[in-house]
Design a protein around this motif. Structure first.
Motif, PDB file in Angstrom:
ATOM      1  N   ARG A  62       0.817  -1.223   0.012  1.00 27.82           N
ATOM      2  CA  ARG A  62      -0.001   0.128   0.014  1.00 27.82           C
ATOM      3  C   ARG A  62       0.850   1.199   0.038  1.00 27.82           C
ATOM      4  NH1 ARG A  62      -3.038  -3.482  -0.990  1.00 27.82           N
ATOM      5  NH2 ARG A  62      -4.933  -4.182  -0.125  1.00 27.82           N
ATOM      6  N   SER A 119       6.554  -8.566  -9.606  1.00 24.30           N
ATOM      7  CA  SER A 119       6.031  -8.085 -10.888  1.00 24.30           C
ATOM      8  C   SER A 119       6.885  -8.728 -11.859  1.00 24.30           C
ATOM      9  CB  SER A 119       6.174  -6.378 -10.751  1.00 24.30           C
ATOM     10  OG  SER A 119       6.387  -6.226 -12.031  1.00 24.30           O
ATOM     11  N   GLN A 122      10.024  -7.286 -12.782  1.00 24.90           N
ATOM     12  CA  GLN A 122      10.990  -7.838 -11.882  1.00 24.90           C
ATOM     13  C   GLN A 122      11.641  -8.927 -12.008  1.00 24.90           C
ATOM     14  OE1 GLN A 122       8.987  -7.541  -8.080  1.00 24.90           O
ATOM     15  NE2 GLN A 122      10.587  -7.600  -6.651  1.00 24.90           N
ATOM     16  N   MET A 203      -8.876 -15.591  -8.579  1.00 25.01           N
ATOM     17  CA  MET A 203     -10.224 -15.228  -7.932  1.00 25.01           C
ATOM     18  C   MET A 203     -11.624 -15.011  -8.868  1.00 25.01           C
ATOM     19  SD  MET A 203     -10.678 -11.444  -5.991  1.00 25.01           S
ATOM     20  CE  MET A 203      -9.173 -10.982  -6.242  1.00 25.01           C
ATOM     21  N   GLY A 237      -9.802 -14.736  -3.067  1.00 17.88           N
ATOM     22  CA  GLY A 237     -11.112 -13.938  -3.347  1.00 17.88           C
ATOM     23  C   GLY A 237     -12.213 -14.695  -2.751  1.00 17.88           C
TER      24      GLY A 237
HETATM   25  P1  C2E Z   1      -3.092 -10.348  -6.275  1.00 19.53           P
HETATM   26  O1  C2E Z   1      -1.632 -10.715  -6.144  1.00 19.53           O
HETATM   27  O2  C2E Z   1      -3.778 -11.397  -7.296  1.00 19.53           O
HETATM   28  O3  C2E Z   1      -3.814 -10.253  -5.057  1.00 19.53           O
HETATM   29  C1  C2E Z   1      -4.871 -10.400  -4.613  1.00 19.53           C
HETATM   30  C2  C2E Z   1      -5.913  -9.328  -4.610  1.00 19.53           C
HETATM   31  O4  C2E Z   1      -7.042  -9.479  -4.329  1.00 19.53           O
HETATM   32  C3  C2E Z   1      -5.235  -8.329  -3.456  1.00 19.53           C
HETATM   33  O5  C2E Z   1      -5.536  -6.915  -3.817  1.00 19.53           O
HETATM   34  C4  C2E Z   1      -6.417  -8.498  -2.419  1.00 19.53           C
HETATM   35  O6  C2E Z   1      -6.658  -7.446  -1.388  1.00 19.53           O
HETATM   36  C5  C2E Z   1      -7.542  -8.761  -3.325  1.00 19.53           C
HETATM   37  N1  C2E Z   1      -8.525  -9.618  -2.414  1.00 19.53           N
HETATM   38  C6  C2E Z   1      -8.188 -10.693  -1.384  1.00 19.53           C
HETATM   39  N2  C2E Z   1      -9.217 -11.428  -1.138  1.00 19.53           N
HETATM   40  C7  C2E Z   1     -10.422 -10.857  -1.674  1.00 19.53           C
HETATM   41  C8  C2E Z   1     -11.979 -10.986  -1.549  1.00 19.53           C
HETATM   42  O7  C2E Z   1     -12.336 -12.021  -0.978  1.00 19.53           O
HETATM   43  N3  C2E Z   1     -12.629 -10.190  -2.553  1.00 19.53           N
HETATM   44  C9  C2E Z   1     -12.141  -9.312  -3.290  1.00 19.53           C
HETATM   45  N4  C2E Z   1     -12.811  -8.415  -4.087  1.00 19.53           N
HETATM   46  N5  C2E Z   1     -10.549  -8.862  -3.350  1.00 19.53           N
HETATM   47  C10 C2E Z   1      -9.834  -9.982  -2.519  1.00 19.53           C
HETATM   48  P2  C2E Z   1      -4.698  -5.678  -3.909  1.00 19.53           P
HETATM   49  O8  C2E Z   1      -4.329  -5.783  -2.429  1.00 19.53           O
HETATM   50  O9  C2E Z   1      -5.339  -4.457  -4.095  1.00 19.53           O
HETATM   51  O10 C2E Z   1      -3.494  -6.064  -4.829  1.00 19.53           O
HETATM   52  C11 C2E Z   1      -3.793  -6.127  -6.152  1.00 19.53           C
HETATM   53  C12 C2E Z   1      -2.707  -6.459  -7.100  1.00 19.53           C
HETATM   54  O11 C2E Z   1      -1.395  -5.666  -7.006  1.00 19.53           O
HETATM   55  C13 C2E Z   1      -2.250  -7.943  -6.390  1.00 19.53           C
HETATM   56  O12 C2E Z   1      -3.127  -8.910  -6.987  1.00 19.53           O
HETATM   57  C14 C2E Z   1      -0.733  -7.948  -7.008  1.00 19.53           C
HETATM   58  O13 C2E Z   1      -0.884  -8.310  -8.331  1.00 19.53           O
HETATM   59  C15 C2E Z   1      -0.423  -6.410  -7.073  1.00 19.53           C
HETATM   60  N6  C2E Z   1       0.493  -6.099  -5.952  1.00 19.53           N
HETATM   61  C16 C2E Z   1       0.124  -6.414  -4.599  1.00 19.53           C
HETATM   62  N7  C2E Z   1       1.264  -6.031  -3.657  1.00 19.53           N
HETATM   63  C17 C2E Z   1       2.321  -6.039  -4.673  1.00 19.53           C
HETATM   64  C18 C2E Z   1       3.750  -6.013  -4.447  1.00 19.53           C
HETATM   65  O14 C2E Z   1       4.365  -5.985  -3.300  1.00 19.53           O
HETATM   66  N8  C2E Z   1       4.545  -6.200  -5.488  1.00 19.53           N
HETATM   67  C19 C2E Z   1       3.881  -6.331  -6.692  1.00 19.53           C
HETATM   68  N9  C2E Z   1       4.653  -6.609  -7.726  1.00 19.53           N
HETATM   69  N10 C2E Z   1       2.638  -6.598  -6.651  1.00 19.53           N
HETATM   70  C20 C2E Z   1       1.814  -6.329  -5.933  1.00 19.53           C
END
Ligand code: C2E
Ligand code: CA
Ligand code: CA
Ligand code: CA
Length: 279
Positions: A62, A119, A122, A203, A237
């Protein structure tokens, strides 16, 4: 025809100008965010359906913006990727995760590991695997406590390079999870060779449970495939009890989602884990 002619050209170029300048502003803000340490990690638990206990947590970045508050990754990760800043921020994520493990955060529970996202930009860097190993060694962390989440599409872009890197990381002791599985057209013959311990079911398929027949069939197929390849499955999800029961019946190994907890700050997540295990 009122909207055509020189006036509309001006309109479009103004729009493009605004888009470009807002991207440039964002880039400037992000450079500043790195300098000022404005990023934090939130955590979301992974629950094992076998032991019913918490198996680990996923670290999700975040941006704590001084004016705008908490900003979600979809708003800034693409800009970090386009500008190459993701390399530096991605390294920070690994260092932060290793720091928490080496300081025995997350309740001192050995069985709880941390997953982190990588990513595609990366992952394709030369020396990516060495960067990870260096950090883990420097911090004295057992790589078994770490799970690397790389998306299926990132892995399939340059399959030979991916195999080489993942082999080194797996031999060193890292766990590897193929993220957003089912969305990236894996070649099954390569999938067999990839030394991943987990497939993370996207998800978008969980959304359709328990009623959507296509989603049900896709999830069952992924689980059967994983079993055949000796890999575990994680469903992300999960929002409802019906989805959870359905996934349990199909034999998913781990679940994650709002049904249990949203991603939350570290202290809250530690409390959640304590409470979960004392109930
Ligand atoms: P992701 O790795 O597929 O992470 C899952 C996303 O789904 C996360 O969103 C999480 O908050 C959300 N999520 C989890 N449970 C649920 C649920 O029950 N319902 C719904 N609707 N959503 C859920 P977030 O935290 O906004 O992250 C989005 C994407 O951003 C991640 O998808 C990942 O691709 C990227 N991301 C997050 N942190 C990092 C990081 O440290 N480095 C990199 N490179 N990418 C990151
Ligand atoms: Ca992930
Ligand atoms: Ca995912
Ligand atoms: Ca996803």
């Amino acid at each position: 025809a009122k909207n055509e002619g020189p006036g509309s050209l001006k309109f479009y170029s103004k729009e493009i100008f605004e888009r470009v300048s807002s991207l440039l502003n964002m880039e400037k803000d992000l450079r500043n965010a790195i300098k000022e340490n404005q990023f934090i990690l939130y955590f979301q638990p992974h629950i094992s359906l076998e032991t019913r206990g918490i198996r680990g947590v996923e670290a999700l970045i975040r941006w704590v913006h001084p004016d705008r508050g908490i900003i979600a990754p979809f708003e800034f990760i693409p800009v970090l990727e386009e500008t190459g800043l993701i390399i530096e921020v991605g390294k920070w994520v690994v260092e932060q995760v290793c720091h928490y493990i080496s300081k025995n955060e997350f309740c001192d529970r050995e069985e709880i590991g941390i997953s982190f996202n990588v990513s595609p930009e990366q992952f394709k860097q030369k020396g990516f695997e060495k960067m990870l190993i260096d950090i883990v060694q420097k911090k004295g962390v057992d790589p078994k406590r770490l799970r690397i989440e790389v998306t299926e599409s990132a892995l399939m872009t340059d399959i030979e390079d991916s195999l080489n890197k993942l082999k080194v990381l797996n031999d060193f002791g890292f766990n590897i999870s193929i993220d957003d599985f089912g969305t990236g057209y894996s070649s099954l013959s390569y999938l067999k060779k990839i030394p991943a311990s987990h497939l993370k079911i996207d998800m978008s398929f969980v959304r359709g449970l328990p009623d959507n027949r296509d989603d049900v069939e896709i999830i069952k197929a992924i689980i059967a495939l994983a079993k055949n390849l000796g890999k575990k499955t994680v469903a992300e999800g999960v929002e409802t009890r019906e989805q959870l029961e359905c996934l349990d019946k199909f034999g998913v190994d781990e679940v994650q989602g709002y049904f249990f907890s949203k991603p939350i700050p570290k202290e809250d997540c530690m409390k959640y884990i304590e409470r979960y295990h004392s109930d």
